[in-house]
Design a protein around this motif. Structure first.
Motif, PDB file in Angstrom:
ATOM      1  N   HIS A 123      48.919  79.699  65.888  1.00 15.15           N
ATOM      2  CA  HIS A 123      49.298  80.119  64.543  1.00 15.15           C
ATOM      3  C   HIS A 123      50.806  79.991  64.373  1.00 15.15           C
ATOM      4  N   ARG A 124      51.252  79.966  63.143  1.00  9.06           N
ATOM      5  CA  ARG A 124      52.694  79.924  62.888  1.00  9.06           C
ATOM      6  C   ARG A 124      53.392  81.148  63.474  1.00  9.06           C
ATOM      7  N   SER A 125      52.646  82.225  63.645  1.00  9.84           N
ATOM      8  CA  SER A 125      53.210  83.441  64.242  1.00  9.84           C
ATOM      9  C   SER A 125      53.352  83.343  65.757  1.00  9.84           C
ATOM     10  N   GLY A 126      52.688  82.346  66.346  1.00 11.30           N
ATOM     11  CA  GLY A 126      52.712  82.185  67.798  1.00 11.30           C
ATOM     12  C   GLY A 126      51.443  82.654  68.481  1.00 11.30           C
ATOM     13  N   SER A 127      50.578  83.331  67.758  1.00  8.19           N
ATOM     14  CA  SER A 127      49.309  83.754  68.362  1.00  8.19           C
ATOM     15  C   SER A 127      48.422  82.544  68.600  1.00  8.19           C
ATOM     16  N   THR A 128      47.551  82.670  69.591  1.00  5.59           N
ATOM     17  CA  THR A 128      46.709  81.540  69.975  1.00  5.59           C
ATOM     18  C   THR A 128      45.231  81.942  70.008  1.00  5.59           C
ATOM     19  N   ALA A 129      44.391  80.932  69.946  1.00  3.80           N
ATOM     20  CA  ALA A 129      42.947  81.119  70.073  1.00  3.80           C
ATOM     21  C   ALA A 129      42.384  79.909  70.793  1.00  3.80           C
ATOM     22  N   TYR A 130      41.355  80.127  71.591  1.00  2.00           N
ATOM     23  CA  TYR A 130      40.760  79.055  72.388  1.00  2.00           C
ATOM     24  C   TYR A 130      39.248  79.118  72.314  1.00  2.00           C
ATOM     25  N   SER A 131      38.639  77.978  72.552  1.00  2.36           N
ATOM     26  CA  SER A 131      37.198  77.979  72.705  1.00  2.36           C
ATOM     27  C   SER A 131      36.855  78.571  74.068  1.00  2.36           C
ATOM     28  N   PRO A 173      44.299  84.134  59.305  1.00  2.77           N
ATOM     29  CA  PRO A 173      44.081  83.926  60.742  1.00  2.77           C
ATOM     30  C   PRO A 173      43.789  82.465  61.070  1.00  2.77           C
ATOM     31  N   ILE A 174      43.739  82.195  62.356  1.00  4.23           N
ATOM     32  CA  ILE A 174      43.413  80.853  62.833  1.00  4.23           C
ATOM     33  C   ILE A 174      41.982  80.488  62.441  1.00  4.23           C
ATOM     34  N   SER A 175      41.834  79.280  61.935  1.00  2.00           N
ATOM     35  CA  SER A 175      40.511  78.773  61.634  1.00  2.00           C
ATOM     36  C   SER A 175      40.047  77.864  62.762  1.00  2.00           C
ATOM     37  N   ARG A 176      38.768  77.979  63.113  1.00  5.77           N
ATOM     38  CA  ARG A 176      38.176  77.120  64.145  1.00  5.77           C
ATOM     39  C   ARG A 176      37.378  75.981  63.528  1.00  5.77           C
ATOM     40  N   SER A 177      37.428  75.865  62.225  1.00  3.62           N
ATOM     41  CA  SER A 177      36.662  74.839  61.516  1.00  3.62           C
ATOM     42  C   SER A 177      37.531  73.645  61.199  1.00  3.62           C
ATOM     43  N   ASP A 178      37.062  72.455  61.554  1.00  4.49           N
ATOM     44  CA  ASP A 178      37.875  71.260  61.316  1.00  4.49           C
ATOM     45  C   ASP A 178      38.073  70.976  59.827  1.00  4.49           C
ATOM     46  N   ILE A 226      48.053  76.399  74.813  1.00  6.47           N
ATOM     47  CA  ILE A 226      48.738  75.742  73.700  1.00  6.47           C
ATOM     48  C   ILE A 226      50.090  76.412  73.495  1.00  6.47           C
ATOM     49  N   SER A 227      51.101  75.587  73.262  1.00  2.00           N
ATOM     50  CA  SER A 227      52.426  76.098  72.946  1.00  2.00           C
ATOM     51  C   SER A 227      53.048  75.201  71.881  1.00  2.00           C
ATOM     52  N   ARG A 228      54.123  75.680  71.303  1.00  2.00           N
ATOM     53  CA  ARG A 228      54.782  74.887  70.265  1.00  2.00           C
ATOM     54  C   ARG A 228      56.292  75.028  70.393  1.00  2.00           C
ATOM     55  N   ASP A 229      56.994  73.993  69.988  1.00  2.00           N
ATOM     56  CA  ASP A 229      58.439  73.990  69.932  1.00  2.00           C
ATOM     57  C   ASP A 229      58.794  73.599  68.505  1.00  2.00           C
ATOM     58  N   ASN A 230      59.121  74.580  67.702  1.00  2.00           N
ATOM     59  CA  ASN A 230      59.373  74.311  66.287  1.00  2.00           C
ATOM     60  C   ASN A 230      60.617  73.452  66.081  1.00  2.00           C
ATOM     61  N   ALA A 231      61.596  73.579  66.956  1.00  2.00           N
ATOM     62  CA  ALA A 231      62.809  72.763  66.831  1.00  2.00           C
ATOM     63  C   ALA A 231      62.496  71.286  67.051  1.00  2.00           C
ATOM     64  N   LYS A 232      61.542  71.013  67.919  1.00  2.00           N
ATOM     65  CA  LYS A 232      61.144  69.629  68.191  1.00  2.00           C
ATOM     66  C   LYS A 232      59.950  69.193  67.346  1.00  2.00           C
ATOM     67  N   LYS A 233      59.418  70.118  66.551  1.00  2.00           N
ATOM     68  CA  LYS A 233      58.240  69.830  65.729  1.00  2.00           C
ATOM     69  C   LYS A 233      57.107  69.262  66.584  1.00  2.00           C
ATOM     70  N   THR A 234      56.861  69.925  67.679  1.00  2.00           N
ATOM     71  CA  THR A 234      55.874  69.436  68.633  1.00  2.00           C
ATOM     72  C   THR A 234      54.999  70.586  69.108  1.00  2.00           C
ATOM     73  N   VAL A 235      53.725  70.290  69.267  1.00  2.00           N
ATOM     74  CA  VAL A 235      52.793  71.235  69.857  1.00  2.00           C
ATOM     75  C   VAL A 235      52.216  70.597  71.119  1.00  2.00           C
ATOM     76  N   TYR A 236      51.970  71.436  72.113  1.00  2.00           N
ATOM     77  CA  TYR A 236      51.519  70.966  73.412  1.00  2.00           C
ATOM     78  C   TYR A 236      50.161  71.572  73.763  1.00  2.00           C
ATOM     79  N   LEU A 237      49.399  70.815  74.520  1.00  4.24           N
ATOM     80  CA  LEU A 237      48.154  71.321  75.086  1.00  4.24           C
ATOM     81  C   LEU A 237      48.205  71.061  76.582  1.00  4.24           C
ATOM     82  N   GLN A 238      48.473  72.124  77.330  1.00  6.26           N
ATOM     83  CA  GLN A 238      48.475  72.034  78.790  1.00  6.26           C
ATOM     84  C   GLN A 238      47.055  72.249  79.280  1.00  6.26           C
TER      85      GLN A 238
END
Length: 126
Positions: free
Chosen positions: A52-60, A105-110, A69-81
């Motif tokens: 989420h934009r707030s930094g909260s995460t959700a996973y299957s 909240p986070i949506s799990r629907s594509d 999952i993490s994000r770097d807003n300065a680099k406009k990049t999201v990561y999936l480790q």
């Protein structure tokens, strides 16, 4: 408007790790919920996780505890480790974005995500 481009996919062995990246272009990246979905051949596209934009995460359930999952807003990049990869993780992985206000909240629907990358292939062999 935002454009997305994934990278970092590849072919690995069972138990290996990979880190996918999704670079975004356009303004206001920090206002987007960023998600990862995956699609195996002949199957529907499934939610993997999101930040989420707030930094909260959700996973299957299938990746909880193995993927982060993490994000770097300065680099406009999201990561999936992805750690401890399994053959059933083999799929085309997509990055998706959705402009979100803080209270949504986070949506799990594509169908809730209007912006998509082209995907990056992850293949895990046993």
């Amino acid at each position: 408007q935002v454009q997305l481009g994934e990278s970092g996919g590849g072919s690995v062995q069972h138990g290996d790790s990979l880190r996918l990246s999704c670079a975004a272009s356009g303004a206001s990246f920090s206002r987007y919920t960023m998600a990862w979905f995956r699609q195996a051949p002949g199957e529907e596209r499934l939610f993997v996780g999101a930040i989420h934009r707030s930094g909260s995460t959700a996973y299957s359930e299938s990746v909880e505890g193995r993927f982060t999952i993490s994000r770097d807003n300065a680099k406009k990049t999201v990561y999936l480790q992805m750690n401890n990869l399994k053959p059933e993780d083999t799929a085309l992985y997509y990055c998706a974005a959705r402009s979100t206000i803080l209270t949504v909240p986070i949506s799990r629907s594509d169908v809730e995500y209007p912006y998509w990358g082209q995907g990056t292939q992850v293949t895990v062999s046993s």
